[in-house]
Scaffold this motif. Structure first.
Motif, PDB file in Angstrom:
ATOM      1  N   VAL A  98       0.824  -1.041  -0.183  1.00  0.00           N
ATOM      2  CA  VAL A  98       0.087  -0.172  -0.071  1.00  0.00           C
ATOM      3  C   VAL A  98       1.042   1.045  -0.149  1.00  0.00           C
ATOM      4  O   VAL A  98       0.598   2.302  -0.611  1.00  0.00           O
ATOM      5  N   MET A  99       1.881   1.314   0.954  1.00  0.00           N
ATOM      6  CA  MET A  99       2.769   2.527   1.095  1.00  0.00           C
ATOM      7  C   MET A  99       3.801   2.597  -0.341  1.00  0.00           C
ATOM      8  O   MET A  99       3.845   3.860  -0.811  1.00  0.00           O
ATOM      9  N   ALA A 100       4.027   1.323  -1.131  1.00  0.00           N
ATOM     10  CA  ALA A 100       4.721   1.501  -2.408  1.00  0.00           C
ATOM     11  C   ALA A 100       3.546   2.076  -3.510  1.00  0.00           C
ATOM     12  O   ALA A 100       4.095   3.006  -4.333  1.00  0.00           O
ATOM     13  N   GLY A 107       2.496  10.594  -3.323  1.00  0.00           N
ATOM     14  CA  GLY A 107       1.843  11.002  -2.193  1.00  0.00           C
ATOM     15  C   GLY A 107       2.754  11.088  -0.881  1.00  0.00           C
ATOM     16  O   GLY A 107       3.602  10.453  -0.705  1.00  0.00           O
ATOM     17  N   THR A 108       2.122  11.675   0.128  1.00  0.00           N
ATOM     18  CA  THR A 108       2.714  11.622   1.481  1.00  0.00           C
ATOM     19  C   THR A 108       1.739  11.325   2.507  1.00  0.00           C
ATOM     20  O   THR A 108       0.560  12.271   2.409  1.00  0.00           O
ATOM     21  N   LEU A 109       1.995  10.651   3.525  1.00  0.00           N
ATOM     22  CA  LEU A 109       1.056  10.359   4.502  1.00  0.00           C
ATOM     23  C   LEU A 109       1.220  11.397   5.551  1.00  0.00           C
ATOM     24  O   LEU A 109       2.325  11.524   5.967  1.00  0.00           O
ATOM     25  N   VAL A 110       0.181  12.169   5.972  1.00  0.00           N
ATOM     26  CA  VAL A 110       0.388  13.535   6.710  1.00  0.00           C
ATOM     27  C   VAL A 110      -0.108  12.777   8.041  1.00  0.00           C
ATOM     28  O   VAL A 110       0.695  13.371   9.078  1.00  0.00           O
ATOM     29  N   HIS A 111      -0.998  12.026   8.170  1.00  0.00           N
ATOM     30  CA  HIS A 111      -1.589  11.609   9.524  1.00  0.00           C
ATOM     31  C   HIS A 111      -2.514  10.452   9.418  1.00  0.00           C
ATOM     32  O   HIS A 111      -3.277  10.301   8.447  1.00  0.00           O
ATOM     33  N   LEU A 137       6.312   1.222   9.986  1.00  0.00           N
ATOM     34  CA  LEU A 137       5.876   0.465   8.973  1.00  0.00           C
ATOM     35  C   LEU A 137       5.481   1.369   8.002  1.00  0.00           C
ATOM     36  O   LEU A 137       5.402   1.132   6.845  1.00  0.00           O
ATOM     37  N   LEU A 138       5.049   2.628   8.317  1.00  0.00           N
ATOM     38  CA  LEU A 138       4.396   3.613   7.582  1.00  0.00           C
ATOM     39  C   LEU A 138       5.557   4.886   6.953  1.00  0.00           C
ATOM     40  O   LEU A 138       5.224   5.811   6.214  1.00  0.00           O
TER      41      LEU A 138
END
Length: 176
Positions: A98-100, A107-111, A137-138
């Motif tokens: 999913v992160m790949a 994209g970037t995970l903000v929260h 993991l994230l």
């Protein structure tokens, strides 16, 4: 817009960015003879979550939330439960895929905000370990992850200690 700058959308990394929010949910039945995995951590408990994978409801809900914000469906599409080749896959492998997909989309995970719902085991003693595991993991700092646990006060399968459920909301920055 004022000063020649358009309103809406954040500017970052040389281009316009937009905020996207996704919601995820997962629930699994607790059964004897399985390890209990939550947030990528194996807990000492007589029952584990039944699933095609290791059943980690936290990572499944988080993955669905991220995919939802991407507009990319859900983990069951990427990892179909009827595919025998991925039987007993580690949920950490699912979240890595999913992160790949998030990185490929720019994209970037903000929260990430997670709510676990369970009667047993008691989860509050594990909050910091869960948070650290999720952050690792994230690939984000722990301050970008929030996790809390609630009880269902004896109501339904979760309240009777027969299942564990998890809700997650992911906030992303994506190319506009």
């Amino acid at each position: 817009a004022r000063g020649g700058r358009r309103s809406g959308g954040a500017r970052r990394r040389g281009g316009r960015r937009r905020t996207a929010v996704g919601f995820g949910f997962d629930i699994h039945k607790l059964v004897a003879g399985r390890d209990l995995w939550l947030a990528g951590i194996k807990l000492d408990h007589p029952k584990g979550l039944l699933g095609h994978s290791d059943g980690d409801a936290v990572l499944h809900a988080a993955g669905d939330a991220i995919l939802g914000a991407l507009g990319a469906g859900e983990i069951g599409i990427m990892f179909p439960p009827d595919n025998p080749k991925i039987k007993n896959i580690a949920s950490s492998d699912i979240i890595a895929a999913v992160m790949a997909k998030l990185i490929t989309a720019g994209g970037t995970l903000v929260h990430l905000d997670v709510t676990l719902v369970a009667e047993q085991p008691k989860l509050k003693p594990h909050y910091e370990a869960f948070r650290a595991s999720l952050a690792g993991l994230l690939s984000v700092v722990p301050e970008r992850v929030n996790l809390k646990a609630k009880s269902h006060e004896g109501l339904d399968a979760v309240g009777h200690g027969e299942a564990i459920a998890c809700y997650a909301v992911a906030t992303l920055l994506l190319p506009a």
